[in-house]
Write an enzyme that holds these catalytic residues in place. Structure first.
Site: not given
Ligand code: CMC
Length: 392
Positions: A271, A328
């Site tokens: 998140h 989720d």
């Molecule tokens: N699986 C594997 N790696 C992950 C995941 C995941 N679910 N989420 C983040 N990472 C890794 C990402 O690859 C990055 O790694 P590195 O530092 O090596 O490049 C690191 O963790 C930080 O991730 P980020 O993409 O910079 O984080 P963000 O804040 O931009 O993204 C997120 C947040 C929710 C979009 C992301 O965690 C994600 O894609 N999760 C899966 C989709 C999901 O479950 N979404 C629902 C969110 S909660 C409901 C809502 O409010 O919508």
């Protein structure tokens, strides 16, 4: 011009001052208008929470009764809109149907498009949305099945009525299971707002041009649809089903999510703001156990989800990046227990988030915020002369 700060994804940029939802990501705290999410999930109802978010106070019994009664009076949608359902392909994703039907509502209420809004008109639009989105959502499911659309029943509560419109058939009597209705109420409360997330920011941004509330909410539905936001709940179940079909190997899925050469992520994990735990996920996990128990359902996907969580939470990749199950991760298992089909999960999220979007839009308009218009850092070509097509 002047100095422009670059912050892609707005990771560290506040877009507004807001008095609606407090979120402390380090400590896993979520409060609507100051009230802890745990207390609201346990003691309140979805429409009371909607009132709280939109009007910034817990209603008295009389205020709540009037609010519910007004919503109940507006649950029908214009009969002409029923014909729209005939035009969608039967495989249409219900989120696409929901977004376009909400946008279409604005054509029936053109007065909502004025830049200067009268408070009574705003109030009526809010009530119409809260009432009609539930009908539109349920009918998008009926349409996808080819089942007859069921009219709303004003004698039922909000959640009972939604379940009735989803599952009743004209051929037989339908009784709402109170365990299911209560669980749905809790789920909707947990989704009702989440400060400046992607869809709420979209609602505020679209609304900042003084587009109508219907148009702004439709934009929010579209933003929510994406798999990194609300679309994740559908993807979680699809991922768990894949694990099940492949023999239950959760380790393989965890390894795949760590592979930086693939775009795959563990859905329902991580998140932007919560870096220790998502309080909503904790509540849902407990409700999930309780409801499945009460309904006598033994869902193997729940066991797979639990072992996936355990493996991921003990893996240094997830620990170092502070990736935990989010709202989720377990919600889909509850929706399944209620017989809500997978492609409707994100619609359920939208139904829950609606009061939050409305509150965010209202706050933005009440505070007379300026049009949202971020700047950029230009990295394209320098000035060059046009070359006639014959010379290229
Ligand atoms: N699986 C594997 N790696 C992950 C995941 C995941 N679910 N989420 C983040 N990472 C890794 C990402 O690859 C990055 O790694 P590195 O530092 O090596 O490049 C690191 O963790 C930080 O991730 P980020 O993409 O910079 O984080 P963000 O804040 O931009 O993204 C997120 C947040 C929710 C979009 C992301 O965690 C994600 O894609 N999760 C899966 C989709 C999901 O479950 N979404 C629902 C969110 S909660 C409901 C809502 O409010 O919508």
């Amino acid at each position: 011009t002047g100095y422009i700060t670059l912050d892609t994804g707005y990771k560290n940029t506040g877009s507004t001052k807001s008095a609606i939802t407090f979120l402390d990501g380090e400590n896993g705290i979520l409060r609507y208008r100051g009230y802890p999410i745990e207390q609201l999930a346990e003691q309140s109802t979805f429409l009371e929470v909607a009132y709280l978010l939109i009007y910034d106070k817990l209603p008295t019994q009389k205020e709540l009764d009037q609010f519910i009664s007004k919503i109940t009076q507006h649950t029908l949608i214009h009969e002409d809109m029923m014909k729209f359902y005939e035009g969608y392909p039967s495989k249409a994703h219900p989120m696409g149907v929901l977004a376009s039907m909400i946008s279409a509502l604005s054509t029936f209420y053109p007065e909502s498009h004025k830049s200067e809004l009268h408070p009574d008109e705003v109030e009526l639009t809010i009530i119409r949305l809260l009432a009609k989105v539930s009908t539109i959502a349920a009918w998008s499911y009926k349409k996808s099945k080819g089942f007859p659309l069921m009219y709303p029943q004003n004698r039922l509560s909000y959640t009972e009525n939604f379940l009735h419109m989803m599952f009743a058939q004209p051929t037989e009597e339908f009784k709402v299971n109170p365990v299911v209705a209560n669980a749905l109420d809790t789920l909707l409360i947990l989704h009702a707002d989440h400060e400046q997330n992607c869809s709420a920011s979209t609602v505020r941004m679209a609304g900042s041009s003084h587009a109508s509330l219907y148009a702004a909410i439709s934009a929010g539905v579209c933003a929510l649809w994406g798999p990194l936001h609300g679309g994740a709940n559908q993807q979680v179940i699809e991922m768990l089903q894949r694990i099940q079909a492949e023999g239950g190997n959760v380790e393989k899925m965890v390894e795949k999510a760590k592979d930086k050469d693939s775009d795959f992520r563990l859905m329902g994990f991580g998140h932007r703001v919560y870096k220790n735990f998502d309080p909503r996920a904790r509540i849902i996990k407990d409700v999930c156990d309780k409801v499945l128990n009460e309904l006598g359902i033994d869902d193997p996907l729940l066991d797979i989800a639990k072992s996936l969580e355990e493996v991921a939470l003990n893996d240094s990749y997830f620990v170092e990046r502070k990736l935990y199950p989010n709202v989720d991760f377990y919600s889909g298992i509850l929706y399944r227990a209620m017989n809500i089909p997978t492609e409707m999960f994100t619609v359920m999220f939208a139904l829950g988030r609606l009061p939050g979007w409305i509150a965010q839009w209202k706050e933005m308009r009440d505070n007379k915020e300026p049009i949202s218009r971020p700047r950029q850092i230009y990295v394209g070509a320098n000035e060059r002369d046009y070359v006639p097509i014959s010379d290229r």
